[in-house]
Structures are given as structure tokens and as C-alpha cells.
Design a protein around this motif. Structure first.
Motif, PDB file in Angstrom:
ATOM      1  N   ALA A   3     -20.201  31.310  28.194  1.00 36.23           N
ATOM      2  CA  ALA A   3     -19.030  30.513  28.573  1.00 36.23           C
ATOM      3  C   ALA A   3     -18.421  29.886  27.321  1.00 36.23           C
ATOM      4  O   ALA A   3     -19.130  29.516  26.381  1.00 36.23           O
ATOM      5  N   ARG A   4     -17.095  29.786  27.325  1.00 36.69           N
ATOM      6  CA  ARG A   4     -16.371  29.243  26.170  1.00 36.69           C
ATOM      7  C   ARG A   4     -16.157  27.744  26.380  1.00 36.69           C
ATOM      8  O   ARG A   4     -15.543  27.339  27.371  1.00 36.69           O
ATOM      9  N   LEU A   5     -16.638  26.927  25.439  1.00 35.57           N
ATOM     10  CA  LEU A   5     -16.503  25.478  25.508  1.00 35.57           C
ATOM     11  C   LEU A   5     -15.545  24.990  24.433  1.00 35.57           C
ATOM     12  O   LEU A   5     -15.653  25.378  23.263  1.00 35.57           O
ATOM     13  N   VAL A   6     -14.611  24.125  24.826  1.00 34.46           N
ATOM     14  CA  VAL A   6     -13.869  23.316  23.857  1.00 34.46           C
ATOM     15  C   VAL A   6     -14.371  21.886  24.029  1.00 34.46           C
ATOM     16  O   VAL A   6     -14.396  21.362  25.154  1.00 34.46           O
ATOM     17  N   GLU A  81      -8.736  29.268  25.063  1.00 41.14           N
ATOM     18  CA  GLU A  81      -9.118  29.882  26.336  1.00 41.14           C
ATOM     19  C   GLU A  81     -10.499  29.430  26.819  1.00 41.14           C
ATOM     20  O   GLU A  81     -11.388  30.252  27.068  1.00 41.14           O
ATOM     21  N   PRO A  82     -10.680  28.113  26.994  1.00 39.41           N
ATOM     22  CA  PRO A  82     -12.011  27.639  27.402  1.00 39.41           C
ATOM     23  C   PRO A  82     -12.301  27.887  28.876  1.00 39.41           C
ATOM     24  O   PRO A  82     -11.394  27.875  29.716  1.00 39.41           O
ATOM     25  N   ASP A  83     -13.570  28.086  29.167  1.00 40.40           N
ATOM     26  CA  ASP A  83     -14.038  28.071  30.551  1.00 40.40           C
ATOM     27  C   ASP A  83     -14.315  26.642  30.997  1.00 40.40           C
ATOM     28  O   ASP A  83     -14.201  26.315  32.183  1.00 40.40           O
ATOM     29  N   VAL A  94      -6.925  11.592  29.415  1.00 41.87           N
ATOM     30  CA  VAL A  94      -5.996  12.714  29.530  1.00 41.87           C
ATOM     31  C   VAL A  94      -5.094  12.492  30.738  1.00 41.87           C
ATOM     32  O   VAL A  94      -5.427  11.744  31.659  1.00 41.87           O
ATOM     33  N   GLY A  95      -3.923  13.131  30.715  1.00 44.62           N
ATOM     34  CA  GLY A  95      -2.919  12.883  31.738  1.00 44.62           C
ATOM     35  C   GLY A  95      -2.607  14.094  32.596  1.00 44.62           C
ATOM     36  O   GLY A  95      -3.385  15.055  32.681  1.00 44.62           O
ATOM     37  N   GLU A  96      -1.436  14.039  33.203  1.00 41.73           N
ATOM     38  CA  GLU A  96      -1.046  15.007  34.226  1.00 41.73           C
ATOM     39  C   GLU A  96      -0.992  16.439  33.703  1.00 41.73           C
ATOM     40  O   GLU A  96      -1.464  17.375  34.350  1.00 41.73           O
ATOM     41  N   SER A  97      -0.400  16.619  32.522  1.00 43.12           N
ATOM     42  CA  SER A  97      -0.281  17.979  31.974  1.00 43.12           C
ATOM     43  C   SER A  97      -1.649  18.582  31.691  1.00 43.12           C
ATOM     44  O   SER A  97      -1.922  19.736  32.012  1.00 43.12           O
ATOM     45  N   PHE A  98      -2.518  17.768  31.079  1.00 43.54           N
ATOM     46  CA  PHE A  98      -3.852  18.262  30.750  1.00 43.54           C
ATOM     47  C   PHE A  98      -4.620  18.603  32.018  1.00 43.54           C
ATOM     48  O   PHE A  98      -5.241  19.676  32.114  1.00 43.54           O
ATOM     49  N   LEU A  99      -4.582  17.704  33.007  1.00 46.42           N
ATOM     50  CA  LEU A  99      -5.303  17.957  34.247  1.00 46.42           C
ATOM     51  C   LEU A  99      -4.690  19.127  35.018  1.00 46.42           C
ATOM     52  O   LEU A  99      -5.401  19.850  35.724  1.00 46.42           O
ATOM     53  N   GLY A 100      -3.381  19.326  34.865  1.00 45.62           N
ATOM     54  CA  GLY A 100      -2.746  20.479  35.489  1.00 45.62           C
ATOM     55  C   GLY A 100      -3.303  21.790  34.947  1.00 45.62           C
ATOM     56  O   GLY A 100      -3.434  22.777  35.675  1.00 45.62           O
ATOM     57  N   ALA A 101      -3.644  21.782  33.666  1.00 43.26           N
ATOM     58  CA  ALA A 101      -4.176  22.987  33.028  1.00 43.26           C
ATOM     59  C   ALA A 101      -5.688  23.111  33.184  1.00 43.26           C
ATOM     60  O   ALA A 101      -6.211  24.215  33.370  1.00 43.26           O
ATOM     61  N   PHE A 102      -6.391  21.979  33.094  1.00 40.02           N
ATOM     62  CA  PHE A 102      -7.851  22.032  33.006  1.00 40.02           C
ATOM     63  C   PHE A 102      -8.567  21.169  34.034  1.00 40.02           C
ATOM     64  O   PHE A 102      -9.773  20.943  33.927  1.00 40.02           O
ATOM     65  N   GLY A 103      -7.839  20.681  35.027  1.00 41.98           N
ATOM     66  CA  GLY A 103      -8.478  19.926  36.099  1.00 41.98           C
ATOM     67  C   GLY A 103      -9.510  20.773  36.817  1.00 41.98           C
ATOM     68  O   GLY A 103      -9.301  21.969  37.029  1.00 41.98           O
ATOM     69  N   GLU A 181     -28.158  19.632  29.249  1.00 43.14           N
ATOM     70  CA  GLU A 181     -28.762  20.403  30.339  1.00 43.14           C
ATOM     71  C   GLU A 181     -27.713  20.822  31.374  1.00 43.14           C
ATOM     72  O   GLU A 181     -27.681  21.973  31.824  1.00 43.14           O
ATOM     73  N   SER A 182     -26.847  19.877  31.748  1.00 44.84           N
ATOM     74  CA  SER A 182     -25.888  20.153  32.822  1.00 44.84           C
ATOM     75  C   SER A 182     -24.802  21.129  32.389  1.00 44.84           C
ATOM     76  O   SER A 182     -24.420  22.018  33.157  1.00 44.84           O
ATOM     77  N   VAL A 183     -24.293  20.977  31.175  1.00 43.57           N
ATOM     78  CA  VAL A 183     -23.274  21.914  30.689  1.00 43.57           C
ATOM     79  C   VAL A 183     -23.860  23.327  30.610  1.00 43.57           C
ATOM     80  O   VAL A 183     -23.199  24.312  30.965  1.00 43.57           O
ATOM     81  N   GLY A 184     -25.107  23.429  30.176  1.00 40.17           N
ATOM     82  CA  GLY A 184     -25.749  24.739  30.152  1.00 40.17           C
ATOM     83  C   GLY A 184     -25.860  25.354  31.536  1.00 40.17           C
ATOM     84  O   GLY A 184     -25.576  26.545  31.725  1.00 40.17           O
ATOM     85  N   ARG A 185     -26.248  24.536  32.510  1.00 40.03           N
ATOM     86  CA  ARG A 185     -26.336  25.061  33.880  1.00 40.03           C
ATOM     87  C   ARG A 185     -24.971  25.450  34.413  1.00 40.03           C
ATOM     88  O   ARG A 185     -24.831  26.484  35.092  1.00 40.03           O
ATOM     89  N   MET A 186     -23.947  24.632  34.145  1.00 45.03           N
ATOM     90  CA  MET A 186     -22.591  24.970  34.601  1.00 45.03           C
ATOM     91  C   MET A 186     -22.141  26.293  33.993  1.00 45.03           C
ATOM     92  O   MET A 186     -21.499  27.115  34.657  1.00 45.03           O
ATOM     93  N   ALA A 187     -22.485  26.507  32.719  1.00 46.49           N
ATOM     94  CA  ALA A 187     -22.107  27.741  32.035  1.00 46.49           C
ATOM     95  C   ALA A 187     -22.857  28.949  32.598  1.00 46.49           C
ATOM     96  O   ALA A 187     -22.261  29.999  32.857  1.00 46.49           O
ATOM     97  N   ARG A 188     -24.162  28.790  32.798  1.00 44.59           N
ATOM     98  CA  ARG A 188     -24.983  29.936  33.220  1.00 44.59           C
ATOM     99  C   ARG A 188     -24.841  30.255  34.704  1.00 44.59           C
ATOM    100  O   ARG A 188     -24.810  31.422  35.106  1.00 44.59           O
ATOM    101  N   GLU A 189     -24.764  29.200  35.521  1.00 42.48           N
ATOM    102  CA  GLU A 189     -24.854  29.386  36.966  1.00 42.48           C
ATOM    103  C   GLU A 189     -23.510  29.298  37.683  1.00 42.48           C
ATOM    104  O   GLU A 189     -23.401  29.687  38.842  1.00 42.48           O
ATOM    105  N   GLY A 190     -22.502  28.744  36.994  1.00 41.53           N
ATOM    106  CA  GLY A 190     -21.247  28.460  37.657  1.00 41.53           C
ATOM    107  C   GLY A 190     -21.349  27.175  38.463  1.00 41.53           C
ATOM    108  O   GLY A 190     -22.437  26.602  38.630  1.00 41.53           O
ATOM    109  N   PHE A 191     -20.224  26.708  38.966  1.00 42.72           N
ATOM    110  CA  PHE A 191     -20.214  25.473  39.748  1.00 42.72           C
ATOM    111  C   PHE A 191     -18.982  25.456  40.634  1.00 42.72           C
ATOM    112  O   PHE A 191     -18.004  26.169  40.392  1.00 42.72           O
TER     113      PHE A 191
END
Length: 202
Positions: A3-6, A81-83, A94-103, A181-191
Motif C-alpha cells: 500500500a502507498r502511504l503519504v 497516488e496514496p492508498d 485539513v478542510g473540505e477539498s482535502f477530505l473530498g479527495a482523501f476522506g 501496528e494499525s497502519v500495517g493491518r489497514m495496508a495488508r488486510e484492508g478496512f
């Protein structure tokens, strides 16, 4: 593919470093593809550069309005192109534009057990209130202040002789472990985010 992280930072980047260290193991399932900041010349950016990770800066003062900055930040993040976007000590809302893209795929930590003690002074407020346990919360960022759906929480006992500083230092240790731990699980397992609930492995 990992998974791609920013990761967005505002300071020393200790949480970023913990993620970089974990991501060095292919089994972690995530890769930091960029690190962004809201200020220049911080250790968080230096950590990214030493790790060979691209960096960018979006300072609020460089834009004509907070909304313009928010759009620009979203554009800079989108270029990689982050996941998943991880706010790791990022001290701007962060505001409306950011959450519109990455909420729904932006996470942040808070040094208290949400919904208790939101805002900038979670450890101090917990200590002042006299709670016996506090901790840290990882949540999916929404338009509120520390109000998003909870991904994970970790508990830290409050000692009788704690100061705000000693308590906050122990919270940071638990927070860092929970985040990695949690970011790794989100990346590996999805959420999946379903209302107030976040289901890992979704």
C-alpha cells in the motif's frame, strides 16, 4: 504491491520514523511514497530525505486563503497516488477539498481516549480531570476535531506522581506502537468505515 502511504508531519517525525522502520520489512505491506509538511527545515523532512523518500512543503502563509492551501495540499498529496494518508504529528486541520479527495482514507492519532479530551491538550486535560487511565486513539479524519470513526485505541495508566510531560511521554510510546501496528493491518488486510465503526479486514 505494498500500500502507498503519504505521511504528513509538522515536527520531529518520531511517528514517521517508526513507520519508515516498519516499512523496511516487505512483510509490513506498506511503503512511504512521500512525506509532506506545513513548514520548512524540520526533522521530519530530514528523516524522509535520509530514507530516500520524496518530500514536499505546503505552508499556509504561501497561499491567499486557508481554502487555497487546503486545495494545494490535496493536489500535492494526490500527485503520489496514496492508498492511505497518515497525519503523524501534523498540526493543521485539513478542510473540505482535502477530505473530498482523501476522506475515509486519512488517519490521525490523538493523545487521549476519544471521545474524551479532544483538542490540543489531551494529556493535560486528562490529568486535570483526575482520570485513572488515558491513552491514545487512532481515527479516520473527518471535518471535526478528533471526532472521526475510531480505528484503534491503546490504554495508558495515570500514575499518582505524573506530570503532563511524563504522562504525555508514556502516551507517545503507546501511540507510536498502535499507529505502526494499525497502519500495517489497514495496508495488508484492508478496512471499511461503516458509520462510527471501522472494520479491519474489510
Amino acid at each position: 504491491m505494498p500500500a502507498r502511504l503519504v505521511v504528513l508531519v509538522s515536527g520531529s517525525g518520531t511517528n514517521l520514523q517508526a513507520i519508515l522502520d516498519a516499512a523496511a520489512d516487505p512483510a509490513y505491506g506498506a511503503q512511504v511514497v512521500a512525506v509532506g509538511a506545513d513548514r520548512d527545515d524540520i526533522e521530519g523532512l530530514a528523516r524522509a530525505e535520509r530514507a530516500g523518500v520524496p518530500t514536499f512543503v505546503a505552508k499556509v502563509s504561501d497561499y491567499t486563503s486557508r481554502e487555497h492551501w487546503d486545495r494545494a495540499l490535496a493536489d500535492k498529496v494526490a500527485a503520489f497516488e496514496p492508498d492511505l494518508v497518515v497525519l503523524a504529528g501534523f498540526m493543521k486541520l485539513v478542510g473540505e477539498s482535502f477530505l473530498g479527495a482523501f476522506g475515509g482514507r486519512t488517519v490521525n492519532t490523538h493523545p487521549a481516549l476519544s471521545p474524551s479530551f479532544p483538542g490540543m491538550h489531551g494529556p493535560r486535560d486528562a490529568l486535570d480531570y483526575g482520570v485513572k487511565v488515558t491513552g491514545a486513539t487512532l481515527f479516520v479524519v473527518d471535518a471535526g476535531v478528533d471526532t472521526g470513526a475510531i480505528v484503534a485505541q491503546t490504554v495508558v495508566p495515570v500514575e499518582d506522581d505524573d506530570t503532563v510531560e511524563s504522562l504525555h511521554e508514556r502516551i507517545k510510546v503507546g501511540e507510536r506502537s498502535m499507529l505502526v501496528e494499525s497502519v500495517g493491518r489497514m495496508a495488508r488486510e484492508g478496512f471499511a468505515v461503516e458509520g462510527r465503526r471501522v472494520r479491519l479486514g474489510g
